[in-house]
Scaffold this motif. Structure first.
Motif, PDB file in Angstrom:
ATOM      1  N   MET A  13       0.854  -1.140   0.064  1.00 50.58           N
ATOM      2  CA  MET A  13       0.022   0.089  -0.122  1.00 50.58           C
ATOM      3  C   MET A  13       0.817   1.068   0.009  1.00 50.58           C
ATOM      4  SD  MET A  13      -3.261  -0.579   2.650  1.00 50.58           S
ATOM      5  CE  MET A  13      -3.826   0.961   2.191  1.00 50.58           C
ATOM      6  N   LEU A  14       1.902   1.283   0.862  1.00 55.38           N
ATOM      7  CA  LEU A  14       2.806   2.353   0.920  1.00 55.38           C
ATOM      8  C   LEU A  14       3.425   2.970  -0.416  1.00 55.38           C
ATOM      9  CD1 LEU A  14       3.851   4.726   2.334  1.00 55.38           C
ATOM     10  CD2 LEU A  14       6.135   3.235   2.941  1.00 55.38           C
ATOM     11  N   PRO A  15       3.992   2.020  -1.152  1.00 55.76           N
ATOM     12  CA  PRO A  15       4.733   2.618  -2.533  1.00 55.76           C
ATOM     13  C   PRO A  15       3.369   2.911  -3.626  1.00 55.76           C
ATOM     14  CG  PRO A  15       5.081   0.238  -2.376  1.00 55.76           C
ATOM     15  CD  PRO A  15       4.834   0.795  -0.871  1.00 55.76           C
ATOM     16  N   HIS A  16       2.430   2.093  -3.288  1.00 58.31           N
ATOM     17  CA  HIS A  16       1.153   2.520  -4.197  1.00 58.31           C
ATOM     18  C   HIS A  16       0.805   3.844  -3.819  1.00 58.31           C
ATOM     19  CE1 HIS A  16      -2.601   0.799  -6.239  1.00 58.31           C
ATOM     20  NE2 HIS A  16      -2.324   1.724  -6.601  1.00 58.31           N
ATOM     21  N   LEU A  28       0.676  -2.121 -12.342  1.00 47.66           N
ATOM     22  CA  LEU A  28       0.613  -3.066 -11.092  1.00 47.66           C
ATOM     23  C   LEU A  28       0.524  -4.398 -11.626  1.00 47.66           C
ATOM     24  CD1 LEU A  28      -2.468  -0.884  -9.254  1.00 47.66           C
ATOM     25  CD2 LEU A  28       0.020  -1.334  -8.465  1.00 47.66           C
ATOM     26  N   ARG A  29       1.056  -5.384 -10.576  1.00 48.59           N
ATOM     27  CA  ARG A  29       1.223  -6.650 -10.939  1.00 48.59           C
ATOM     28  C   ARG A  29       0.694  -7.407  -9.725  1.00 48.59           C
ATOM     29  NH1 ARG A  29       1.332  -5.458 -15.453  1.00 48.59           N
ATOM     30  NH2 ARG A  29       2.881  -5.832 -17.062  1.00 48.59           N
ATOM     31  N   LEU A  30      -0.379  -7.950  -9.672  1.00 50.75           N
ATOM     32  CA  LEU A  30      -1.177  -8.644  -8.491  1.00 50.75           C
ATOM     33  C   LEU A  30      -0.258  -9.825  -8.236  1.00 50.75           C
ATOM     34  CD1 LEU A  30      -3.454  -8.722  -6.311  1.00 50.75           C
ATOM     35  CD2 LEU A  30      -4.583 -10.085  -7.940  1.00 50.75           C
ATOM     36  N   ALA A 187      -5.307  10.205  10.542  1.00 47.45           N
ATOM     37  CA  ALA A 187      -5.875   9.149   9.686  1.00 47.45           C
ATOM     38  C   ALA A 187      -6.852   9.341   8.576  1.00 47.45           C
ATOM     39  CB  ALA A 187      -6.370   7.938  10.576  1.00 47.45           C
ATOM     40  N   ASP A 188      -7.816  10.380   9.262  1.00 47.70           N
ATOM     41  CA  ASP A 188      -8.870  10.948   8.655  1.00 47.70           C
ATOM     42  C   ASP A 188      -8.466  11.926   7.450  1.00 47.70           C
ATOM     43  OD1 ASP A 188     -11.000   9.496  10.167  1.00 47.70           O
ATOM     44  OD2 ASP A 188     -11.419  11.227  11.432  1.00 47.70           O
ATOM     45  N   ARG A 189      -7.398  12.587   7.815  1.00 46.86           N
ATOM     46  CA  ARG A 189      -6.979  13.549   6.723  1.00 46.86           C
ATOM     47  C   ARG A 189      -6.317  12.688   5.553  1.00 46.86           C
ATOM     48  NH1 ARG A 189      -4.636  16.146  11.541  1.00 46.86           N
ATOM     49  NH2 ARG A 189      -6.219  17.650  12.045  1.00 46.86           N
ATOM     50  N   VAL A 190      -5.467  11.688   5.694  1.00 45.36           N
ATOM     51  CA  VAL A 190      -4.854  10.822   4.743  1.00 45.36           C
ATOM     52  C   VAL A 190      -6.037   9.919   3.969  1.00 45.36           C
ATOM     53  CG1 VAL A 190      -3.422   8.791   4.438  1.00 45.36           C
ATOM     54  CG2 VAL A 190      -2.643  10.742   5.995  1.00 45.36           C
ATOM     55  N   ARG A 191      -6.998   9.642   4.730  1.00 49.35           N
ATOM     56  CA  ARG A 191      -8.088   8.657   4.086  1.00 49.35           C
ATOM     57  C   ARG A 191      -8.876   9.675   3.155  1.00 49.35           C
ATOM     58  NH1 ARG A 191     -10.186   4.961   9.194  1.00 49.35           N
ATOM     59  NH2 ARG A 191     -10.572   7.132  10.188  1.00 49.35           N
ATOM     60  N   ALA A 192      -8.964  10.890   3.347  1.00 47.06           N
ATOM     61  CA  ALA A 192      -9.622  11.685   2.550  1.00 47.06           C
ATOM     62  C   ALA A 192      -8.953  12.286   1.207  1.00 47.06           C
ATOM     63  CB  ALA A 192     -10.173  13.056   3.307  1.00 47.06           C
ATOM     64  N   ARG A 193      -7.668  11.866   1.112  1.00 43.51           N
ATOM     65  CA  ARG A 193      -7.045  12.191  -0.090  1.00 43.51           C
ATOM     66  C   ARG A 193      -7.457  11.283  -1.265  1.00 43.51           C
ATOM     67  NH1 ARG A 193      -2.744  15.690   1.066  1.00 43.51           N
ATOM     68  NH2 ARG A 193      -1.486  15.205  -0.810  1.00 43.51           N
ATOM     69  N   PRO A 194      -7.245  11.909  -2.287  1.00 36.98           N
ATOM     70  CA  PRO A 194      -7.355  11.176  -3.726  1.00 36.98           C
ATOM     71  C   PRO A 194      -6.690   9.736  -3.815  1.00 36.98           C
ATOM     72  CG  PRO A 194      -7.454  13.598  -4.276  1.00 36.98           C
ATOM     73  CD  PRO A 194      -6.965  13.248  -2.899  1.00 36.98           C
ATOM     74  N   SER A 195      -5.680  10.090  -3.501  1.00 35.90           N
ATOM     75  CA  SER A 195      -4.638   8.698  -3.690  1.00 35.90           C
ATOM     76  C   SER A 195      -5.314   7.411  -2.897  1.00 35.90           C
ATOM     77  CB  SER A 195      -3.150   9.135  -3.128  1.00 35.90           C
ATOM     78  OG  SER A 195      -3.114   9.514  -1.870  1.00 35.90           O
ATOM     79  N   TRP A 196      -5.587   7.861  -1.607  1.00 35.30           N
ATOM     80  CA  TRP A 196      -6.222   6.699  -0.685  1.00 35.30           C
ATOM     81  C   TRP A 196      -7.442   6.178  -1.302  1.00 35.30           C
ATOM     82  CZ3 TRP A 196      -4.246   4.773   3.795  1.00 35.30           C
ATOM     83  CH2 TRP A 196      -4.823   3.862   4.615  1.00 35.30           C
TER      84      TRP A 196
END
Length: 209
Positions: A13-16, A28-30, A187-196
């Motif tokens: 998740m982090l590098p993504h 991406l390669r699953l 966490a709420d700030r990060v989870r609101a970002r378009p990337s998340w």
């Protein structure tokens, strides 16, 4: 060009997230952990430890989550995901990235997989790792005690994405990270970002959105 080998919700998740924040071209390669694809010979040639993530940079496989964080920040300084070298903020950035890598992330590993340590009582080990994880959350929470919105101050950095990814792993623990109000706000700030939001859609995640 980057190629990220990932499994939904894993440390990949982090590098993504960082690649999305940077805006770099990547594919991406699953790697299906449940089917044991991380132990296939083809994947082990990329990552002999059979873990996620692996990030191919210019066709060269690179691994270790905190190393990938640093590599991406160095390759894309224009993204502003890390303070400039030689600054006081850079010192704090490196210190806390390594704290997450050396203290918090390994504690989660032993919480989830106590059988990794042979000859140790699994219940006792999990209890000890819970204490360690909660102590780490105490320290991260204290960083935010002065009212700063992000761990290094006014601006988001790769450190915040790393911390929130690990916080997500606590969601089913007896005391998840969201029980620390300042960490929940982070966490709420990060989870609101378009990337998340985009990552959740691509990886098919629903919990802890």
């Amino acid at each position: 060009m980057y190629t990220l080998y990932y499994s939904p919700g894993a440390a990949s998740m982090l590098p993504h997230l960082l690649l999305l924040e940077i805006g770099a071209a990547f594919q991406l390669r699953l790697v299906d952990i449940e089917s044991g694809a991380n132990r296939d010979a083809d994947y082990l040639r990329l990552n002999p430890n059979g873990v996620l993530p692996t990030l191919a940079i210019d066709d060269q496989p690179c691994r270790e989550t905190p190393a990938l964080l640093l590599m991406l920040c160095e390759r894309h300084p224009e993204a502003g995901l890390a303070p400039a070298p030689g600054t006081p903020s850079r010192n704090a950035f490196l210190q806390w990235v390594l704290f997450l890598a050396n203290t918090l992330q390994p504690a989660f590993r032993l919480w989830f997989y106590p059988s990794d340590v042979e000859g140790v009582d699994a219940v006792a080990l999990k209890a000890a790792m819970r204490v360690r994880i909660e102590s780490c959350f105490d320290q991260l929470d204290e960083l935010l005690a002065d009212g700063r919105p992000y761990l290094l101050g006014a601006e988001i950095s790769a450190l915040d994405f790393y911390a929130v990814m690990l916080m997500r792993w606590s969601r089913n623990m007896p005391r998840p990270a969201t029980q620390w109000p300042r960490l929940k706000a982070l966490a709420d700030r990060v989870r609101a970002r378009p990337s998340w939001i985009h990552l959740y859609d691509v990886e098919g995640l629903t919990e802890w959105a």
